[in-house]
Design an enzyme around this catalytic site. Sequence first.
Site, short mmCIF file in Angstrom:
data_model
loop_
_atom_site.label_atom_id
_atom_site.label_comp_id
_atom_site.label_asym_id
_atom_site.label_seq_id
_atom_site.Cartn_x
_atom_site.Cartn_y
_atom_site.Cartn_z
N ARG A 134 0.82 -1.22 0.00
CA ARG A 134 0.00 0.00 0.00
C ARG A 134 0.86 1.27 0.00
O ARG A 134 0.46 2.29 -0.55
CB ARG A 134 -0.93 -0.04 1.23
N ILE A 146 -6.81 8.23 -1.07
CA ILE A 146 -6.80 6.77 -1.09
C ILE A 146 -7.69 6.34 0.07
O ILE A 146 -7.58 6.87 1.17
CB ILE A 146 -5.35 6.21 -0.94
N SER A 147 -8.62 5.42 -0.19
CA SER A 147 -9.55 5.00 0.85
C SER A 147 -8.83 4.28 1.98
O SER A 147 -7.79 3.65 1.76
CB SER A 147 -10.61 4.06 0.27
N GLN A 148 -9.39 4.33 3.17
CA GLN A 148 -8.77 3.64 4.31
C GLN A 148 -8.86 2.13 4.11
O GLN A 148 -9.77 1.63 3.44
CB GLN A 148 -9.45 4.05 5.61
#
Length: 218
Positions: free
Chosen positions: A41, A67-69
Amino acid sequence: MSVHAGIGMTSQRTRERMIGRLREQGITDEVVLAAMLAVPRHIFVEEALASRAYEDVSLPIGLNQTISQPYIVARMTELLRDNKPLGRVLEIGTGCGYQTSVLSRVANEVFSIERIAPLLTKAKSHFRELRLRNVKVKHGDGHQGLPEVAPFDGIIVTAGATHIPEELLRQLAVGGRLVIPVGSGGAQMLTLVERLPESYRKTELEAVKFVPLLSGAV
Ligand code: SAH
């Protein structure tokens, strides 16, 4: 990438801790957890933020996007999969390409549409770096989907929509699943739509917060 960048903060061990947290948060699909253990990530965020990449937060990726969690990526991928192998998947909102890379490990073919050209250029370089061979991207407005490639077994929208785009419903295969945050204002409901032989079944799951799904390409 610099050799010293975030040693210890970006390692396999750090990813394992993230997976442990996802389990505590209720993610149970082992295929999804394995995919998220495998995808680095930290390469998707700016180097200055790399040490925070595995925290359970969304982070800026430039051009006002995020960026999504990890929890949200895991939850949406789990909902899409429904514990079954996925054939062809469409993602609306490539962003930095992290969710796309997770999808590439749980589906045979991934198509992803992004409306902001510079984000897509960066995402493509990550796909090359990770040698993802089953991902195809398109610059454009995802509201229209990809009729030339449809039907899809899964469609995932990673930006908040005011309504469910009709065109995306049409491009779902029978038995296919659409996962989309829906709502106006700052918050949305994560919504699952299943295509049945003669109808659609809609289920609202949990409150989420996404950047808005916008019209047109830039
Ligand atoms: N899946 C991404 C999340 C990115 S945020 C990730 O893992 O990083 C949402 C993205 O949706 C942004 O990049 C935004 O530009 C894009 N987006 C918003 N509206 C869109 C539209 N109509 N078509 C395609 N992409 C869109």
